[in-house]
Scaffold this motif. Structure first.
Motif, PDB file in Angstrom:
ATOM      1  N   ARG A  34     -80.941  43.413-103.680  1.00  0.00           N
ATOM      2  CA  ARG A  34     -79.754  44.487-103.424  1.00  0.00           C
ATOM      3  C   ARG A  34     -78.628  43.874-103.952  1.00  0.00           C
ATOM      4  NH1 ARG A  34     -80.369  47.307 -97.444  1.00  0.00           N
ATOM      5  NH2 ARG A  34     -78.868  48.300 -98.730  1.00  0.00           N
ATOM      6  N   CYS A  35     -77.737  44.909-104.452  1.00  0.00           N
ATOM      7  CA  CYS A  35     -76.514  44.622-105.107  1.00  0.00           C
ATOM      8  C   CYS A  35     -75.504  44.473-103.724  1.00  0.00           C
ATOM      9  CB  CYS A  35     -75.999  45.814-105.799  1.00  0.00           C
ATOM     10  SG  CYS A  35     -75.822  47.556-105.039  1.00  0.00           S
ATOM     11  N   ALA A  36     -74.301  43.969-104.225  1.00  0.00           N
ATOM     12  CA  ALA A  36     -73.076  43.246-103.175  1.00  0.00           C
ATOM     13  C   ALA A  36     -72.671  44.678-102.607  1.00  0.00           C
ATOM     14  CB  ALA A  36     -72.022  42.761-103.828  1.00  0.00           C
ATOM     15  N   LEU A  37     -72.005  44.562-101.390  1.00  0.00           N
ATOM     16  CA  LEU A  37     -71.340  45.692-100.528  1.00  0.00           C
ATOM     17  C   LEU A  37     -70.377  46.333-101.597  1.00  0.00           C
ATOM     18  CD1 LEU A  37     -70.631  43.611 -97.338  1.00  0.00           C
ATOM     19  CD2 LEU A  37     -72.150  45.417 -97.584  1.00  0.00           C
ATOM     20  N   PRO A  38     -70.220  47.799-101.517  1.00  0.00           N
ATOM     21  CA  PRO A  38     -69.369  48.443-102.290  1.00  0.00           C
ATOM     22  C   PRO A  38     -67.798  48.006-101.914  1.00  0.00           C
ATOM     23  CG  PRO A  38     -70.402  49.898-100.632  1.00  0.00           C
ATOM     24  CD  PRO A  38     -71.144  48.617-100.415  1.00  0.00           C
ATOM     25  N   LYS A  39     -66.979  48.154-103.161  1.00  0.00           N
ATOM     26  CA  LYS A  39     -65.948  47.891-103.145  1.00  0.00           C
ATOM     27  C   LYS A  39     -64.810  48.712-101.954  1.00  0.00           C
ATOM     28  CE  LYS A  39     -61.823  46.850-106.083  1.00  0.00           C
ATOM     29  NZ  LYS A  39     -61.218  46.877-107.443  1.00  0.00           N
ATOM     30  N   TYR A  40     -65.482  49.757-101.963  1.00  0.00           N
ATOM     31  CA  TYR A  40     -64.899  50.784-100.835  1.00  0.00           C
ATOM     32  C   TYR A  40     -64.636  50.084 -99.415  1.00  0.00           C
ATOM     33  CZ  TYR A  40     -64.053  54.726 -97.700  1.00  0.00           C
ATOM     34  OH  TYR A  40     -63.550  55.687 -96.781  1.00  0.00           O
ATOM     35  N   LEU A  41     -65.821  49.581 -99.123  1.00  0.00           N
ATOM     36  CA  LEU A  41     -65.826  48.837 -97.745  1.00  0.00           C
ATOM     37  C   LEU A  41     -65.195  47.627 -97.942  1.00  0.00           C
ATOM     38  CD1 LEU A  41     -69.530  49.527 -96.778  1.00  0.00           C
ATOM     39  CD2 LEU A  41     -67.480  50.937 -96.071  1.00  0.00           C
ATOM     40  N   THR A  42     -64.955  46.760 -98.751  1.00  0.00           N
ATOM     41  CA  THR A  42     -64.362  45.728 -98.732  1.00  0.00           C
ATOM     42  C   THR A  42     -63.018  45.213 -99.273  1.00  0.00           C
ATOM     43  OG1 THR A  42     -65.456  45.081-100.814  1.00  0.00           O
ATOM     44  CG2 THR A  42     -66.836  44.803 -99.055  1.00  0.00           C
ATOM     45  N   GLU A  43     -62.718  46.188-100.031  1.00  0.00           N
ATOM     46  CA  GLU A  43     -61.108  46.030-100.513  1.00  0.00           C
ATOM     47  C   GLU A  43     -60.119  45.638 -99.519  1.00  0.00           C
ATOM     48  OE1 GLU A  43     -60.008  49.428-103.017  1.00  0.00           O
ATOM     49  OE2 GLU A  43     -60.316  50.898-101.384  1.00  0.00           O
ATOM     50  N   GLU A  44     -60.188  46.297 -98.339  1.00  0.00           N
ATOM     51  CA  GLU A  44     -59.324  45.893 -97.285  1.00  0.00           C
ATOM     52  C   GLU A  44     -59.413  44.407 -96.753  1.00  0.00           C
ATOM     53  OE1 GLU A  44     -56.696  47.534 -95.965  1.00  0.00           O
ATOM     54  OE2 GLU A  44     -57.054  49.278 -97.431  1.00  0.00           O
ATOM     55  N   LEU A  45     -60.640  44.133 -96.493  1.00  0.00           N
ATOM     56  CA  LEU A  45     -60.779  42.514 -96.357  1.00  0.00           C
ATOM     57  C   LEU A  45     -60.209  41.651 -97.504  1.00  0.00           C
ATOM     58  CD1 LEU A  45     -63.974  41.136 -94.592  1.00  0.00           C
ATOM     59  CD2 LEU A  45     -63.068  39.848 -96.427  1.00  0.00           C
ATOM     60  N   SER A  86     -71.862  38.888-102.716  1.00  0.00           N
ATOM     61  CA  SER A  86     -72.569  38.975-103.477  1.00  0.00           C
ATOM     62  C   SER A  86     -74.010  39.728-103.316  1.00  0.00           C
ATOM     63  CB  SER A  86     -72.984  37.345-103.486  1.00  0.00           C
ATOM     64  OG  SER A  86     -74.040  36.865-104.631  1.00  0.00           O
ATOM     65  N   SER A  87     -75.101  39.507-103.979  1.00  0.00           N
ATOM     66  CA  SER A  87     -76.193  40.136-103.965  1.00  0.00           C
ATOM     67  C   SER A  87     -77.113  39.660-102.899  1.00  0.00           C
ATOM     68  CB  SER A  87     -77.027  40.337-105.252  1.00  0.00           C
ATOM     69  OG  SER A  87     -77.299  39.036-105.544  1.00  0.00           O
ATOM     70  N   LEU A 119     -68.434  34.035 -98.066  1.00  0.00           N
ATOM     71  CA  LEU A 119     -69.585  34.847 -98.817  1.00  0.00           C
ATOM     72  C   LEU A 119     -70.439  35.811 -97.851  1.00  0.00           C
ATOM     73  CD1 LEU A 119     -71.469  34.955-101.146  1.00  0.00           C
ATOM     74  CD2 LEU A 119     -73.011  33.126-100.184  1.00  0.00           C
ATOM     75  N   PHE A 120     -70.129  36.779 -98.592  1.00  0.00           N
ATOM     76  CA  PHE A 120     -70.780  38.122 -97.575  1.00  0.00           C
ATOM     77  C   PHE A 120     -71.987  38.540 -98.425  1.00  0.00           C
ATOM     78  CE2 PHE A 120     -66.475  37.846 -96.324  1.00  0.00           C
ATOM     79  CZ  PHE A 120     -66.305  38.220 -94.958  1.00  0.00           C
ATOM     80  N   ILE A 121     -73.051  38.619 -97.698  1.00  0.00           N
ATOM     81  CA  ILE A 121     -74.283  39.028 -98.242  1.00  0.00           C
ATOM     82  C   ILE A 121     -74.913  40.269 -97.459  1.00  0.00           C
ATOM     83  CG2 ILE A 121     -76.846  38.233 -98.805  1.00  0.00           C
ATOM     84  CD1 ILE A 121     -75.983  35.372 -98.739  1.00  0.00           C
ATOM     85  N   PRO A 122     -75.098  41.424 -98.022  1.00  0.00           N
ATOM     86  CA  PRO A 122     -75.704  42.583 -97.365  1.00  0.00           C
ATOM     87  C   PRO A 122     -76.941  42.448 -96.831  1.00  0.00           C
ATOM     88  CG  PRO A 122     -75.812  42.942 -99.711  1.00  0.00           C
ATOM     89  CD  PRO A 122     -75.266  41.523 -99.520  1.00  0.00           C
ATOM     90  N   GLY A 123     -77.199  43.065 -95.502  1.00  0.00           N
ATOM     91  CA  GLY A 123     -78.590  43.160 -95.041  1.00  0.00           C
ATOM     92  C   GLY A 123     -79.414  44.274 -95.387  1.00  0.00           C
ATOM     93  N   PRO A 124     -80.491  44.265 -94.676  1.00  0.00           N
ATOM     94  CA  PRO A 124     -81.626  45.470 -95.109  1.00  0.00           C
ATOM     95  C   PRO A 124     -81.275  46.640 -94.718  1.00  0.00           C
ATOM     96  CG  PRO A 124     -82.497  44.264 -92.997  1.00  0.00           C
ATOM     97  CD  PRO A 124     -81.087  43.488 -93.658  1.00  0.00           C
ATOM     98  N   ASN A 125     -80.312  47.217 -93.682  1.00  0.00           N
ATOM     99  CA  ASN A 125     -79.948  48.344 -93.413  1.00  0.00           C
ATOM    100  C   ASN A 125     -78.428  48.543 -93.686  1.00  0.00           C
ATOM    101  OD1 ASN A 125     -82.382  49.077 -92.161  1.00  0.00           O
ATOM    102  ND2 ASN A 125     -81.878  47.553 -90.365  1.00  0.00           N
ATOM    103  N   ASP A 126     -77.988  47.719 -94.529  1.00  0.00           N
ATOM    104  CA  ASP A 126     -76.369  48.045 -94.934  1.00  0.00           C
ATOM    105  C   ASP A 126     -76.392  49.094 -96.184  1.00  0.00           C
ATOM    106  OD1 ASP A 126     -74.758  46.449 -93.392  1.00  0.00           O
ATOM    107  OD2 ASP A 126     -75.326  44.685 -94.400  1.00  0.00           O
ATOM    108  N   ILE A 127     -75.323  49.412 -96.428  1.00  0.00           N
ATOM    109  CA  ILE A 127     -74.993  50.557 -97.538  1.00  0.00           C
ATOM    110  C   ILE A 127     -75.395  50.048 -99.016  1.00  0.00           C
ATOM    111  CG2 ILE A 127     -72.628  49.992 -97.765  1.00  0.00           C
ATOM    112  CD1 ILE A 127     -72.078  53.020 -98.358  1.00  0.00           C
TER     113      ILE A 127
END
Length: 378
Positions: free
Chosen positions: A268-279, A289-290, A252-260
């Motif tokens: 805050r919404c989940a990390l954008p798919k552009y960054l995570t699709e390779e993972l 998730s948010s 489970l990946f949860i964005p931090g306060p300084n993430d995109i």
């Protein structure tokens, strides 16, 4: 004649069947996955029930960030109507079509609270438990409210409780501040953590990675998005190199306060798919998730929230924080903060901070069966 009353023997038979089914699935690597549910703050569709037309309709259009004064009352009203229509469709609460069917198929028809005035005998009612006065609880529906006494009330969730207590091997590993651009200090130690859990007898059920995922704030002056994307892909290959974790654990990946993200407004919404699709290609069990988000595990409900709250509150503090207890519906709260590790009980709620993995290589292992918090560090 079949009775609508469930006795103790029938309950034990159902529990035994469920426990046998659970034991049969324990050999499967994905058996614990069904007991873990992640609730994203933005992916919950809003439905409303029309009691006149007796059907659901989905809310169209965008929802406002700040609700009106009537939004809180509408929340409980919609929830009551949702549950009321569901109970009314049950065979035990359906009104008989003919009076002659009353004797052969007893009905538990629901009545409104207002209709109880002047009535005698047993009646079935449904409503919302509210505290209209301090120390006094009421059962309230859309027509009226009546005071109730909880001195002899019994509440239990027997089936989920048994299944939860049998999950003695489930463990959640929580890490905060995973700086993917810090190769020596963070990524090498993260690989050490994964190597350690890869070699244990039973791997953790869930890994929670909370941001920030970059040592530099992803603001308007940040232009290394392609590099951050490749670093997420590298993390995916690192997890893929541990086959037992990849197949048997969720991530489970949860964005931090300084993430995109589109803004710093919570949630805050989940990390954008552009960054995570390779993972995602390397780790199919990855969930984005948010912030904050909820994780449900049988009867437990945990809130994961990544924010530097201690620094913010101390920075703007004029009066020392109050120790007065308040009511909270959650059982466990995980506060990802850059301060030191800490765990405590507050009004019966387990709260803990896993620490900052990028600063001092600390993380937490949580066992939901016993509700134990194990502090760990490299």
């Amino acid at each position: 004649v079949k009775s609508s009353i469930i006795d103790k023997e029938a309950v034990h038979q159902v529990v035994s069947l469920l426990l046998d089914a659970e034991a049969a699935e324990e050999e499967s690597p994905s058996s614990s996955h069904s007991s873990i549910r992640v609730v994203d703050a933005f992916l919950i569709p809003k439905f409303r029930y029309d009691p006149i037309k007796k059907h659901f309709f989905q809310h169209a259009g965008s929802l406002p960030i700040h609700g009106e004064a009537s939004a809180k009352a509408a929340l409980y009203r919609d929830r009551l109507l949702l549950l009321f229509q569901r109970v009314s469709r049950d065979q035990h609460f359906i009104k008989p079509a003919f009076d002659t069917d009353v004797d052969t198929s007893p009905s538990c028809q629901l009545s409104t609270i207002q209709s109880l005035v002047g009535q005698r005998g047993r009646r079935w009612v449904m409503g919302v438990i509210s505290q209209l006065e301090d120390g006094h609880f009421y059962l309230e529906d859309l027509t009226a409210a009546v005071e109730i006494d909880f001195s002899k009330a019994i509440s239990f969730d027997l089936i989920a409780y048994y299944l939860e207590k049998r999950a003695v091997n489930d463990m959640f590993v929580i890490l905060s501040d995973i700086w993917l651009d810090n190769e020596q200090k963070v990524m090498e130690k993260l690989e050490t953590v994964l190597n350690g859990f890869e070699n244990v007898e039973i791997v953790p059920s869930l890994f929670v990675f909370m941001g920030d995922f970059c040592s530099h704030p992803c603001n308007l002056s940040f232009h290394s998005f392609s590099s951050l994307r490749s670093q997420f892909g590298k993390l995916g290959r690192m997890i893929e190199a541990h086959p037992r974790l990849k197949e048997q654990s969720k991530f489970l990946f949860i964005p931090g306060p300084n993430d995109i993200g589109p803004s710093t407004v919570l949630p805050r919404c989940a990390l954008p798919k552009y960054l995570t699709e390779e993972l995602q290609k390397h780790v199919p069990n990855a969930i984005f998730s948010s912030n904050p988000c909820r994780v449900k595990f049988y009867t437990q409900e945990m809130v994961f929230f990544r924010q530097d709250l201690l620094y913010r509150m101390r920075h703007s503090c004029l009066i020392p924080p109050s120790t007065e207890e308040t009511d909270d519906p959650f059982e466990h709260i995980v506060l990802g903060d850059r301060s030191e590790q800490k765990a405590f009980k507050y009004t019966g709620i387990t709260c803990f901070n896993p620490g900052s993995f990028s600063d001092d290589s600390t993380f937490v292992a949580y066992r939901p069966c016993t509700q134990e918090v194990e502090f760990s560090a490299l």
